[in-house]
Design a protein around this motif. Structure first.
Motif, PDB file in Angstrom:
ATOM      1  N   ARG A  66       0.828  -1.197   0.000  1.00 48.31           N
ATOM      2  CA  ARG A  66       0.000   0.000   0.000  1.00 48.31           C
ATOM      3  C   ARG A  66       0.869   1.257   0.000  1.00 48.31           C
ATOM      4  NH1 ARG A  66      -4.375  -2.128   4.533  1.00 48.31           N
ATOM      5  NH2 ARG A  66      -5.282  -3.779   3.226  1.00 48.31           N
ATOM      6  N   PRO A  67       0.275   2.380  -0.402  1.00 51.96           N
ATOM      7  CA  PRO A  67       1.068   3.608  -0.431  1.00 51.96           C
ATOM      8  C   PRO A  67       1.457   4.081   0.967  1.00 51.96           C
ATOM      9  CG  PRO A  67      -1.240   4.083  -0.887  1.00 51.96           C
ATOM     10  CD  PRO A  67      -1.104   2.592  -0.886  1.00 51.96           C
ATOM     11  N   ILE A  68       2.557   4.793   1.011  1.00 54.20           N
ATOM     12  CA  ILE A  68       3.029   5.411   2.255  1.00 54.20           C
ATOM     13  C   ILE A  68       2.784   6.912   2.129  1.00 54.20           C
ATOM     14  CG2 ILE A  68       5.014   5.837   3.737  1.00 54.20           C
ATOM     15  CD1 ILE A  68       6.207   3.219   2.722  1.00 54.20           C
ATOM     16  N   ILE A  69       2.013   7.458   3.007  1.00 57.69           N
ATOM     17  CA  ILE A  69       1.677   8.884   2.985  1.00 57.69           C
ATOM     18  C   ILE A  69       2.345   9.548   4.188  1.00 57.69           C
ATOM     19  CG2 ILE A  69      -0.182  10.584   3.009  1.00 57.69           C
ATOM     20  CD1 ILE A  69      -2.017   8.440   1.847  1.00 57.69           C
ATOM     21  N   GLU A  70       3.096  10.606   3.901  1.00 57.05           N
ATOM     22  CA  GLU A  70       3.843  11.294   4.951  1.00 57.05           C
ATOM     23  C   GLU A  70       3.664  12.801   4.799  1.00 57.05           C
ATOM     24  OE1 GLU A  70       7.636   8.296   5.452  1.00 57.05           O
ATOM     25  OE2 GLU A  70       7.680   9.804   3.850  1.00 57.05           O
ATOM     26  N   ALA A  94       9.403  28.912   5.692  1.00 56.78           N
ATOM     27  CA  ALA A  94       8.639  27.787   6.238  1.00 56.78           C
ATOM     28  C   ALA A  94       7.870  27.129   5.109  1.00 56.78           C
ATOM     29  CB  ALA A  94       7.683  28.257   7.328  1.00 56.78           C
ATOM     30  N   SER A  95       7.734  25.797   5.213  1.00 59.12           N
ATOM     31  CA  SER A  95       7.008  25.065   4.174  1.00 59.12           C
ATOM     32  C   SER A  95       6.383  23.820   4.777  1.00 59.12           C
ATOM     33  CB  SER A  95       7.935  24.681   3.016  1.00 59.12           C
ATOM     34  OG  SER A  95       8.931  23.774   3.459  1.00 59.12           O
ATOM     35  N   ALA A  96       5.311  23.393   4.162  1.00 57.77           N
ATOM     36  CA  ALA A  96       4.646  22.147   4.543  1.00 57.77           C
ATOM     37  C   ALA A  96       4.567  21.260   3.300  1.00 57.77           C
ATOM     38  CB  ALA A  96       3.262  22.428   5.099  1.00 57.77           C
ATOM     39  N   GLU A  97       4.880  19.971   3.499  1.00 60.26           N
ATOM     40  CA  GLU A  97       4.949  19.062   2.356  1.00 60.26           C
ATOM     41  C   GLU A  97       4.154  17.789   2.668  1.00 60.26           C
ATOM     42  OE1 GLU A  97       8.337  16.860  -0.446  1.00 60.26           O
ATOM     43  OE2 GLU A  97       8.899  17.907   1.404  1.00 60.26           O
ATOM     44  N   LEU A  98       3.362  17.358   1.716  1.00 53.80           N
ATOM     45  CA  LEU A  98       2.609  16.109   1.813  1.00 53.80           C
ATOM     46  C   LEU A  98       3.012  15.231   0.644  1.00 53.80           C
ATOM     47  CD1 LEU A  98       0.330  14.498   3.246  1.00 53.80           C
ATOM     48  CD2 LEU A  98      -1.257  15.519   1.592  1.00 53.80           C
ATOM     49  N   THR A  99       3.484  14.012   0.931  1.00 52.78           N
ATOM     50  CA  THR A  99       3.959  13.130  -0.133  1.00 52.78           C
ATOM     51  C   THR A  99       3.323  11.748   0.017  1.00 52.78           C
ATOM     52  OG1 THR A  99       5.876  12.411   1.186  1.00 52.78           O
ATOM     53  CG2 THR A  99       6.190  14.319  -0.270  1.00 52.78           C
ATOM     54  N   ALA A 100       3.235  11.098  -1.120  1.00 52.63           N
ATOM     55  CA  ALA A 100       2.743   9.714  -1.159  1.00 52.63           C
ATOM     56  C   ALA A 100       3.681   8.891  -2.034  1.00 52.63           C
ATOM     57  CB  ALA A 100       1.323   9.657  -1.696  1.00 52.63           C
ATOM     58  N   ARG A 101       4.082   7.723  -1.538  1.00 53.95           N
ATOM     59  CA  ARG A 101       4.972   6.836  -2.284  1.00 53.95           C
ATOM     60  C   ARG A 101       4.330   5.458  -2.395  1.00 53.95           C
ATOM     61  NH1 ARG A 101       8.908   5.597   0.667  1.00 53.95           N
ATOM     62  NH2 ARG A 101       8.472   6.792   2.558  1.00 53.95           N
ATOM     63  N   LEU A 102       4.485   4.831  -3.530  1.00 56.36           N
ATOM     64  CA  LEU A 102       3.900   3.513  -3.771  1.00 56.36           C
ATOM     65  C   LEU A 102       4.855   2.684  -4.612  1.00 56.36           C
ATOM     66  CD1 LEU A 102       1.502   1.515  -3.640  1.00 56.36           C
ATOM     67  CD2 LEU A 102       0.644   2.573  -5.757  1.00 56.36           C
ATOM     68  N   THR A 103       5.126   1.470  -4.128  1.00 53.63           N
ATOM     69  CA  THR A 103       5.950   0.546  -4.903  1.00 53.63           C
ATOM     70  C   THR A 103       5.089  -0.119  -5.964  1.00 53.63           C
ATOM     71  OG1 THR A 103       7.396   0.120  -3.013  1.00 53.63           O
ATOM     72  CG2 THR A 103       7.429  -1.486  -4.803  1.00 53.63           C
ATOM     73  N   LEU A 104       5.458   0.079  -7.215  1.00 53.78           N
ATOM     74  CA  LEU A 104       4.698  -0.501  -8.320  1.00 53.78           C
ATOM     75  C   LEU A 104       5.193  -1.893  -8.690  1.00 53.78           C
ATOM     76  CD1 LEU A 104       4.443   2.658 -10.628  1.00 53.78           C
ATOM     77  CD2 LEU A 104       2.795   1.825  -8.947  1.00 53.78           C
ATOM     78  N   ALA A 277       6.464   4.942  -7.444  1.00 46.36           N
ATOM     79  CA  ALA A 277       5.890   6.224  -7.850  1.00 46.36           C
ATOM     80  C   ALA A 277       5.821   7.142  -6.650  1.00 46.36           C
ATOM     81  CB  ALA A 277       4.497   6.016  -8.439  1.00 46.36           C
ATOM     82  N   ARG A 278       5.946   8.446  -6.956  1.00 43.15           N
ATOM     83  CA  ARG A 278       5.910   9.430  -5.882  1.00 43.15           C
ATOM     84  C   ARG A 278       5.094  10.630  -6.326  1.00 43.15           C
ATOM     85  NH1 ARG A 278       8.214  14.138  -4.442  1.00 43.15           N
ATOM     86  NH2 ARG A 278       8.717  14.492  -2.232  1.00 43.15           N
ATOM     87  N   ALA A 279       4.260  11.129  -5.432  1.00 41.25           N
ATOM     88  CA  ALA A 279       3.497  12.344  -5.689  1.00 41.25           C
ATOM     89  C   ALA A 279       3.511  13.180  -4.423  1.00 41.25           C
ATOM     90  CB  ALA A 279       2.069  12.013  -6.096  1.00 41.25           C
ATOM     91  N   GLY A 280       3.592  14.494  -4.586  1.00 40.25           N
ATOM     92  CA  GLY A 280       3.645  15.366  -3.422  1.00 40.25           C
ATOM     93  C   GLY A 280       3.169  16.752  -3.733  1.00 40.25           C
ATOM     94  N   VAL A 281       2.841  17.469  -2.710  1.00 45.69           N
ATOM     95  CA  VAL A 281       2.444  18.864  -2.811  1.00 45.69           C
ATOM     96  C   VAL A 281       3.122  19.626  -1.676  1.00 45.69           C
ATOM     97  CG1 VAL A 281       0.345  18.465  -1.460  1.00 45.69           C
ATOM     98  CG2 VAL A 281       0.498  20.470  -2.933  1.00 45.69           C
ATOM     99  N   THR A 282       3.631  20.820  -2.022  1.00 44.24           N
ATOM    100  CA  THR A 282       4.364  21.626  -1.057  1.00 44.24           C
ATOM    101  C   THR A 282       3.756  23.025  -1.013  1.00 44.24           C
ATOM    102  OG1 THR A 282       6.400  20.410  -1.522  1.00 44.24           O
ATOM    103  CG2 THR A 282       6.619  22.542  -0.401  1.00 44.24           C
ATOM    104  N   GLY A 291       3.093  21.203  -6.881  1.00 38.82           N
ATOM    105  CA  GLY A 291       3.011  19.753  -6.751  1.00 38.82           C
ATOM    106  C   GLY A 291       4.030  19.070  -7.639  1.00 38.82           C
ATOM    107  N   SER A 292       4.251  17.794  -7.347  1.00 36.95           N
ATOM    108  CA  SER A 292       5.225  17.031  -8.134  1.00 36.95           C
ATOM    109  C   SER A 292       4.821  15.569  -8.184  1.00 36.95           C
ATOM    110  CB  SER A 292       6.627  17.166  -7.539  1.00 36.95           C
ATOM    111  OG  SER A 292       6.665  16.603  -6.241  1.00 36.95           O
ATOM    112  N   VAL A 293       5.127  14.921  -9.279  1.00 37.65           N
ATOM    113  CA  VAL A 293       4.946  13.483  -9.439  1.00 37.65           C
ATOM    114  C   VAL A 293       6.186  12.918 -10.084  1.00 37.65           C
ATOM    115  CG1 VAL A 293       2.426  13.580  -9.621  1.00 37.65           C
ATOM    116  CG2 VAL A 293       3.825  13.817 -11.676  1.00 37.65           C
TER     117      VAL A 293
END
Length: 460
Positions: A66-70, A94-104, A277-282, A291-293
């Motif tokens: 399952r994806p890892i959300i941090e 200052a910044s806040a970042e939300l990322t999700a990683r998933l092993t495909l 795969a990785r997706a995030g928003v800062t 955002g980034s993928v």
């Protein structure tokens, strides 16, 4: 009788009286003892917890798919005066970042880990069944030990009464000059020995009661006696066949082989590439947001030989577990043979002691009658009576050994379980906890369901 001897006899007799205890109003059977042993066993509780821990291993393996959300919050402050006294001011970010990683793709490693964890659960379930057999066999042994000890106390008490009567008769005959003082002394000596044997029997009963409490979880009440024989196969070969097919120790060893085979496949999969795969928003403090993928392909090219060492180790583990399986089969086969032989010996001893009792009874009655006519001495009567007591005591032990041997045969076959014995009580369901956690539920989503399962386990 000395005051010390009276005190010792009274203490031992009290232990025998306590064998009935308050529970004497309701006689208990071997089935009652087995049920209480199953319900009160801390050893079973311990191994059920071990099984639940193995269940969590499946949940952890499932979670890897399952994806890892941090999230991360970063802040920095820079004082410009540190560089130059003429350059003042400072900067902060200052910044806040939300990322999700998933092993495909990982070469199948995670899927194999789930299969290995499930096999470990099945092996642990088989081990728990083996513990259940040990608990029930210990209960049978404890029950029969108490039963035999009670019978031995009764025999010893009867022997004391009989020799007391013999001593009185000898003293009467001494008064009229039919026997000598030596005959009276022999009877007195034998009475003292019988009283000592009674105290020893009562002490053995007290010891058996303590062992009963350890195995069953409480002291014994009044016992109903010998139960019916459970059904057994007709031959040793039939018993061996059943044991090889389903004994918990063999089943556990089989699952351990499968786990090692899966671990070898995982060691090979570790050499393959992985794609994630990785997706995030800062969001930054100046109002900027982006955002980034991305995708990443990684593969270990060189790790100092660790990957190949892990593969070789997995192969060796397979060899070890397969050899352990074959050895377990051999040990179970031997255990069946030994248990069957012990049962045959116990049955033969029981039959022999029955004949011994009949002969000793006739010899005692005949010797006692001949002594009245003056053809036998007091010592002859006392010896004949001792032989009869020894024969009856041997039969009590042989009868207890026979029942323990029968249940040991069942244990060697893997059939000494609550379900097979038909004890008619609810048993621990190992699937309840597994079904609740095997799909790796989040506490916030399925917490109530899991809490109910845990509460039910605690009540059991």
């Amino acid at each position: 009788m000395s005051s010390f001897f009276r005190l010792l006899t009274t203490a031992a007799l009290s232990a025998a009286v306590l064998a009935g205890g308050v529970a004497a109003s309701r006689a208990e059977s071997l089935t009652d003892a087995l049920i209480d042993a199953y319900k009160n066993s801390h050893l079973l509780e311990q191994n059920r917890a071990v099984l639940r821990a193995a269940d969590e291993g499946v949940a952890q393996a499932v979670a890897a798919l399952r994806p890892i959300i941090e999230f991360a919050i970063n802040g920095s402050y820079q004082d410009g005066n540190r560089r130059s006294p003429t350059q003042g001011g400072y900067t902060s970010t200052a910044s806040a970042e939300l990322t999700a990683r998933l092993t495909l793709y990982d070469g199948g490693n995670n899927r194999l880990a789930i299969d290995a964890a499930r096999e470990s659960v099945l092996g642990t379930r088989a081990a728990l069944l083996g513990v259940e057999q040990d608990v029930l066999l210990s209960a049978v042994q404890a029950y029969m030990d108490v039963f035999a000890a009670i019978q031995n106390v009764s025999l010893a008490e009867n022997n004391v009464r009989l020799i007391t009567q013999q001593l009185r008769a000898t003293e009467d005959r001494f008064e009229v000059g039919e026997v000598t003082r030596t005959d009276v002394s022999l009877a007195q000596s034998r009475l003292a020995a019988s009283r000592s044997n009674l105290v020893a029997a009562q002490g053995s009963l007290a010891v058996a009661r303590e062992a009963y409490k350890r195995a069953i979880g409480r002291y014994p009440g009044a016992l109903t006696g010998i139960p019916r024989f459970p059904a057994l196969p007709e031959s040793t070969d039939a018993a061996r066949s059943i044991a090889v097919r389903g004994h918990p120790d063999i089943v556990r060893a089989q699952h351990e082989v499968t786990v090692d085979e899966l671990n070898l496949a995982r060691a090979k999969a570790a050499m393959r590439p992985s794609i994630s795969a990785r997706a995030g928003v800062t969001a930054e403090d100046d109002g900027g947001e982006y955002g980034s993928v991305g995708l990443s392909l990684t593969q270990t090219i060189y790790q100092g030989g660790a990957l190949y060492a892990a593969e070789r180790q997995a192969r060796v583990n397979i060899q070890q577990s397969r050899a352990a399986l074959l050895q377990t089969v051999r040990l179970i086969d031997e255990e069946v043979g030994n248990a069957w032989s012990s049962l045959a010996v116990a049955r033969a001893q029981l039959e022999a002691t029955d004949g011994q009792i009949r002969a000793a009874q006739l010899a005692f009655e005949g010797t006692r009658e001949e002594a009245r006519l003056g053809a036998r001495t007091t010592l002859d009567v006392l010896d004949a009576e001792q032989e009869l007591l020894d024969a009856r005591t041997a039969r009590v032990q042989a009868e207890a050994d026979q029942y323990v041997a029968i249940y040991r045969v069942l244990s060697s076959m893997g059939l000494l379980t609550v379900e097979h014995l038909g004890l008619g009580i609810p048993t621990y369901d190992p699937r309840a906890y597994y079904n609740a956690v095997s799909n790796a539920p989040a506490k916030s989503l399925q917490g109530r369901k899991l809490d109910k399962v845990l509460e039910g386990i605690g009540r059991n």
